[in-house]
Design a protein around this motif. Sequence first.
Motif, PDB file in Angstrom:
ATOM      1  N   SER A 109      -6.757   4.772  -9.129  1.00  0.00           N
ATOM      2  CA  SER A 109      -7.979   4.625  -8.340  1.00  0.00           C
ATOM      3  C   SER A 109      -8.250   3.169  -7.969  1.00  0.00           C
ATOM      4  O   SER A 109      -9.214   2.863  -7.273  1.00  0.00           O
ATOM      5  CB  SER A 109      -9.178   5.167  -9.136  1.00  0.00           C
ATOM      6  N   ARG A 110      -7.366   2.268  -8.430  1.00  0.00           N
ATOM      7  CA  ARG A 110      -7.576   0.844  -8.178  1.00  0.00           C
ATOM      8  C   ARG A 110      -6.888   0.420  -6.885  1.00  0.00           C
ATOM      9  O   ARG A 110      -5.703   0.675  -6.691  1.00  0.00           O
ATOM     10  CB  ARG A 110      -7.025   0.030  -9.347  1.00  0.00           C
ATOM     11  N   ALA A 111      -7.662  -0.227  -5.998  1.00  0.00           N
ATOM     12  CA  ALA A 111      -7.103  -0.709  -4.733  1.00  0.00           C
ATOM     13  C   ALA A 111      -6.531  -2.101  -4.939  1.00  0.00           C
ATOM     14  O   ALA A 111      -7.269  -3.082  -5.056  1.00  0.00           O
ATOM     15  CB  ALA A 111      -8.177  -0.733  -3.650  1.00  0.00           C
ATOM     16  N   LEU A 112      -5.185  -2.193  -4.987  1.00  0.00           N
ATOM     17  CA  LEU A 112      -4.546  -3.499  -5.136  1.00  0.00           C
ATOM     18  C   LEU A 112      -4.692  -4.288  -3.830  1.00  0.00           C
ATOM     19  O   LEU A 112      -4.883  -5.507  -3.842  1.00  0.00           O
ATOM     20  CB  LEU A 112      -3.066  -3.313  -5.495  1.00  0.00           C
ATOM     21  N   TYR A 113      -4.579  -3.550  -2.700  1.00  0.00           N
ATOM     22  CA  TYR A 113      -4.857  -4.142  -1.381  1.00  0.00           C
ATOM     23  C   TYR A 113      -5.802  -3.222  -0.626  1.00  0.00           C
ATOM     24  O   TYR A 113      -5.671  -1.995  -0.684  1.00  0.00           O
ATOM     25  CB  TYR A 113      -3.558  -4.362  -0.589  1.00  0.00           C
ATOM     26  N   ASP A 114      -6.751  -3.830   0.077  1.00  0.00           N
ATOM     27  CA  ASP A 114      -7.772  -3.063   0.794  1.00  0.00           C
ATOM     28  C   ASP A 114      -7.907  -3.608   2.210  1.00  0.00           C
ATOM     29  O   ASP A 114      -8.580  -4.614   2.443  1.00  0.00           O
ATOM     30  CB  ASP A 114      -9.102  -3.166   0.032  1.00  0.00           C
ATOM     31  N   GLU A 115      -7.198  -2.976   3.148  1.00  0.00           N
ATOM     32  CA  GLU A 115      -7.210  -3.353   4.569  1.00  0.00           C
ATOM     33  C   GLU A 115      -6.886  -4.842   4.747  1.00  0.00           C
ATOM     34  O   GLU A 115      -7.592  -5.578   5.437  1.00  0.00           O
ATOM     35  CB  GLU A 115      -8.562  -3.006   5.209  1.00  0.00           C
ATOM     36  N   ALA A 116      -5.787  -5.246   4.132  1.00  0.00           N
ATOM     37  CA  ALA A 116      -5.353  -6.646   4.205  1.00  0.00           C
ATOM     38  C   ALA A 116      -4.486  -6.879   5.434  1.00  0.00           C
ATOM     39  O   ALA A 116      -3.735  -5.985   5.865  1.00  0.00           O
ATOM     40  CB  ALA A 116      -4.575  -7.015   2.939  1.00  0.00           C
ATOM     41  N   THR A 170      -2.684  -9.491  -9.250  1.00  0.00           N
ATOM     42  CA  THR A 170      -3.322  -9.370  -7.934  1.00  0.00           C
ATOM     43  C   THR A 170      -2.371  -8.798  -6.882  1.00  0.00           C
ATOM     44  O   THR A 170      -2.747  -8.687  -5.721  1.00  0.00           O
ATOM     45  CB  THR A 170      -3.858 -10.730  -7.451  1.00  0.00           C
ATOM     46  N   GLY A 171      -1.139  -8.478  -7.263  1.00  0.00           N
ATOM     47  CA  GLY A 171      -0.263  -7.734  -6.361  1.00  0.00           C
ATOM     48  C   GLY A 171       0.752  -8.544  -5.595  1.00  0.00           C
ATOM     49  O   GLY A 171       1.282  -8.068  -4.577  1.00  0.00           O
ATOM     50  N   LYS A 172       1.085  -9.741  -6.035  1.00  0.00           N
ATOM     51  CA  LYS A 172       2.036 -10.573  -5.284  1.00  0.00           C
ATOM     52  C   LYS A 172       3.429  -9.935  -5.247  1.00  0.00           C
ATOM     53  O   LYS A 172       4.011  -9.769  -4.172  1.00  0.00           O
ATOM     54  CB  LYS A 172       2.106 -11.975  -5.909  1.00  0.00           C
ATOM     55  N   SER A 173       3.955  -9.591  -6.416  1.00  0.00           N
ATOM     56  CA  SER A 173       5.282  -8.962  -6.460  1.00  0.00           C
ATOM     57  C   SER A 173       5.260  -7.602  -5.783  1.00  0.00           C
ATOM     58  O   SER A 173       6.224  -7.204  -5.121  1.00  0.00           O
ATOM     59  CB  SER A 173       5.750  -8.820  -7.920  1.00  0.00           C
ATOM     60  N   THR A 174       4.141  -6.891  -5.933  1.00  0.00           N
ATOM     61  CA  THR A 174       3.997  -5.578  -5.278  1.00  0.00           C
ATOM     62  C   THR A 174       4.073  -5.722  -3.765  1.00  0.00           C
ATOM     63  O   THR A 174       4.696  -4.893  -3.085  1.00  0.00           O
ATOM     64  CB  THR A 174       2.651  -4.938  -5.684  1.00  0.00           C
ATOM     65  N   LEU A 175       3.466  -6.779  -3.228  1.00  0.00           N
ATOM     66  CA  LEU A 175       3.482  -6.983  -1.777  1.00  0.00           C
ATOM     67  C   LEU A 175       4.912  -7.184  -1.274  1.00  0.00           C
ATOM     68  O   LEU A 175       5.287  -6.656  -0.217  1.00  0.00           O
ATOM     69  CB  LEU A 175       2.611  -8.182  -1.405  1.00  0.00           C
ATOM     70  N   LEU A 176       5.714  -7.929  -2.018  1.00  0.00           N
ATOM     71  CA  LEU A 176       7.112  -8.119  -1.613  1.00  0.00           C
ATOM     72  C   LEU A 176       7.847  -6.786  -1.618  1.00  0.00           C
ATOM     73  O   LEU A 176       8.661  -6.511  -0.725  1.00  0.00           O
ATOM     74  CB  LEU A 176       7.807  -9.116  -2.547  1.00  0.00           C
ATOM     75  N   LYS A 177       7.574  -5.952  -2.612  1.00  0.00           N
ATOM     76  CA  LYS A 177       8.208  -4.630  -2.667  1.00  0.00           C
ATOM     77  C   LYS A 177       7.746  -3.740  -1.507  1.00  0.00           C
ATOM     78  O   LYS A 177       8.516  -2.930  -0.986  1.00  0.00           O
ATOM     79  CB  LYS A 177       7.903  -3.946  -4.008  1.00  0.00           C
ATOM     80  N   LEU A 178       6.500  -3.913  -1.105  1.00  0.00           N
ATOM     81  CA  LEU A 178       6.004  -3.170   0.063  1.00  0.00           C
ATOM     82  C   LEU A 178       6.730  -3.624   1.331  1.00  0.00           C
ATOM     83  O   LEU A 178       7.086  -2.808   2.190  1.00  0.00           O
ATOM     84  CB  LEU A 178       4.492  -3.381   0.215  1.00  0.00           C
ATOM     85  N   ILE A 179       6.963  -4.919   1.458  1.00  0.00           N
ATOM     86  CA  ILE A 179       7.629  -5.451   2.652  1.00  0.00           C
ATOM     87  C   ILE A 179       9.053  -4.932   2.767  1.00  0.00           C
ATOM     88  O   ILE A 179       9.509  -4.547   3.849  1.00  0.00           O
ATOM     89  CB  ILE A 179       7.610  -6.998   2.633  1.00  0.00           C
ATOM     90  N   VAL A 180       9.787  -4.894   1.647  1.00  0.00           N
ATOM     91  CA  VAL A 180      11.190  -4.455   1.698  1.00  0.00           C
ATOM     92  C   VAL A 180      11.327  -2.940   1.656  1.00  0.00           C
ATOM     93  O   VAL A 180      12.436  -2.407   1.775  1.00  0.00           O
ATOM     94  CB  VAL A 180      12.027  -5.080   0.557  1.00  0.00           C
ATOM     95  N   GLY A 181      10.213  -2.214   1.479  1.00  0.00           N
ATOM     96  CA  GLY A 181      10.265  -0.760   1.535  1.00  0.00           C
ATOM     97  C   GLY A 181      10.463  -0.079   0.195  1.00  0.00           C
ATOM     98  O   GLY A 181      10.651   1.144   0.138  1.00  0.00           O
ATOM     99  N   TYR A 207       8.119   0.210  -2.001  1.00  0.00           N
ATOM    100  CA  TYR A 207       6.878   0.960  -2.116  1.00  0.00           C
ATOM    101  C   TYR A 207       6.382   1.315  -0.714  1.00  0.00           C
ATOM    102  O   TYR A 207       6.713   0.638   0.268  1.00  0.00           O
ATOM    103  CB  TYR A 207       5.785   0.138  -2.814  1.00  0.00           C
ATOM    104  N   THR A 208       5.583   2.384  -0.640  1.00  0.00           N
ATOM    105  CA  THR A 208       5.010   2.824   0.637  1.00  0.00           C
ATOM    106  C   THR A 208       3.512   2.567   0.639  1.00  0.00           C
ATOM    107  O   THR A 208       2.819   2.923  -0.335  1.00  0.00           O
ATOM    108  CB  THR A 208       5.266   4.335   0.848  1.00  0.00           C
ATOM    109  N   PRO A 209       2.974   1.946   1.688  1.00  0.00           N
ATOM    110  CA  PRO A 209       1.527   1.690   1.739  1.00  0.00           C
ATOM    111  C   PRO A 209       0.728   2.980   1.665  1.00  0.00           C
ATOM    112  O   PRO A 209       1.164   4.036   2.171  1.00  0.00           O
ATOM    113  CB  PRO A 209       1.341   1.001   3.093  1.00  0.00           C
ATOM    114  N   THR A 210      -0.444   2.923   1.035  1.00  0.00           N
ATOM    115  CA  THR A 210      -1.356   4.065   1.036  1.00  0.00           C
ATOM    116  C   THR A 210      -1.882   4.283   2.451  1.00  0.00           C
ATOM    117  O   THR A 210      -2.001   5.418   2.918  1.00  0.00           O
ATOM    118  CB  THR A 210      -2.534   3.803   0.067  1.00  0.00           C
ATOM    119  N   SER A 211      -2.181   3.196   3.142  1.00  0.00           N
ATOM    120  CA  SER A 211      -2.563   3.258   4.555  1.00  0.00           C
ATOM    121  C   SER A 211      -2.267   1.901   5.175  1.00  0.00           C
ATOM    122  O   SER A 211      -1.970   0.931   4.499  1.00  0.00           O
ATOM    123  CB  SER A 211      -4.044   3.618   4.712  1.00  0.00           C
ATOM    124  N   GLY A 212      -2.370   1.846   6.508  1.00  0.00           N
ATOM    125  CA  GLY A 212      -2.026   0.611   7.210  1.00  0.00           C
ATOM    126  C   GLY A 212      -0.539   0.567   7.511  1.00  0.00           C
ATOM    127  O   GLY A 212       0.188   1.555   7.322  1.00  0.00           O
TER     128      GLY A 212
END
Length: 635
Positions: free
Chosen positions: A13-20, A38-49, A51-56
Amino acid sequence: MISINNLSFLIGSRALYDEADWHIKPGDKVGLIGANGTGKSTLLKLIVGDYTPTSGSISMAKDLRIGYLNQDLLSIDSHHSILHVAMEAFERQNKLHDEIEELLKVIETDYSEDVLNKLAEKQHEFDALDGYNIEYRAHEVLAGLGFSDEDQLRPLNTFSGGWRMRVMLAKILLQDPDILLLDEPTNHMDLPSIKWLETYLGSFEGAIVIVSHDRYFLDRIINKTVESRKGKLTVYAGNYTYYLEEKALRSEIQRGEYKNQQAKIKQEERLIERFKAKASKAKMAQSRMKALEKLDRVEDVDDDNPTVNFSFKFSKPSGRHVVRLENVSKSYPNINILENAEAIIEKGDKIALIGANGKGKSTLLRIIAGTEPFSGKSEHGHNVTETFFAQHQLESLHLDNSILEELQAFAPKHTDTELRGILGCFLFTGDDVFKKIKVLSGGEKSRVALAKSLTTDSNFLILDEPTNHLDIQSVNILIQALQQYEGTFITVSHDRYFLDNIANKIWFIEGEKIKEYPGTYAEFEEWDAKRVKPAPKPIPVKQEESKPKAITTPAPNVQQQLKKLNDQLKKVEEEISVFEINVKKLEAELAREEVFSDPKKLEEVNLQYLTEKELLNAAQNGWEELASEIMTLEG
């Protein structure tokens, strides 16, 4: 290049990123910063695919080549040599090489024009891709990251995780991607390798995104800073130092806006309270109340820089001499660390022990702590009580204790408020302090062990890489703690900002001896850049001529002294001419294809070149000393 729009990512239920939002442009050199979690490593994983964004959305060109270094690569295994693994970066060149080899076999029996044309095409493409230099390039990058020629021929699976990570970094750099995503690239690196990487990245033409807690490293590379905080990404148009200044300015403006708005809100609330009971003013009061509810509220500024709020206590101060080392010798198979070395640690010393990996820093700390066998003498002074922090100390944590219980048992003189204060500094807040040690990650256990070390009753601390696994805020807390500590300590760390803010003496191992520089790390760096390093081999002439020294004892008369000095100067000039010729010959030799394409020849010639270069530098410095003395006498 990469466009991040309205990105949201939820963990439970925790939003690591919220409409960033964030747009990475070609040539950007970005430091991605923020507190742990705060999600720095997670963001890199989102960029390379991964992880999949919840939205955006995260959009980029399909042919964008991304080089991604992350801590998961620690577990990569291979029986191939690290040179072979690094050269896997040249996928197309390696394929062409194999195809050329096959065609050369075919041509032994088939001289047809078709085969000859194919061979010519492959060779032309291979040459255009600089295929004949790929082994040399791989060798150069691995050497920069601290691997000797001998190391490069060893299988990857014979190295520890940290060294494997360096090999993976070498492979990524050799791929020459359009953008580098580097998650804590300086972890497991020594200072020489960090400095080499700074130089390499400084000339890298693509974009770079770096997650790092090393603020000096960031300052030397990045031209933008992006802060990950409260689910948003905030861009600052400068390096980390600029970010600190700009954020302080923005915070001051926000704090002023918050205070002004709060004053206006209180004024409105008083008006509403005064007039809401009056029938003639009730409509106006209702209108003001609705406007107040719709008001876009300015948030107060959070304090992102916690301070140490407990006192350091030790019951007995030490005597003047804390540790004395005499005739200390230590060696391992194929490597000598120390030979008849001597050193002394005095009360109040704050020592940074620096140097390349493999030079014996951690070994020396263990010798001082009494946990490493050696020959010689290590003697602790009067009333010295020590605490030794190293990564293996994590094993001594009691797994069934909560974090708070672990510190209560270790530091009973501190109140729970004090203990919770230091745990908060190391990112254990609220109910986090009741977590069991056994459920913590390696990094969290490291922070608990470090917190224990700082609540000790000891007057002498031995700290081996205490900044590992700490974010920038926690490093700042550790700096504050050690600045307040009235005892004595010696530490090994590759974080230069940390070293520059806590040390009053620098130790380094050179020539199997313990050397000392009496000053800060920044002062040491300046001094070290100017000094003449010891040559790997002595200059092959008489000792008094190898490095001429200024004559300090008065000669019978100045003319005789000048004649002697001029004769020495002439001899040194002749040596310099010989060394310059040798260096030029060896530079030409290194450029020959039959040398750089043969690892054994390359290693042999490169060693000769480095030796001659050292001899030349030493002779040139000797000439300068002589010339200075001559000018003084003539003056």
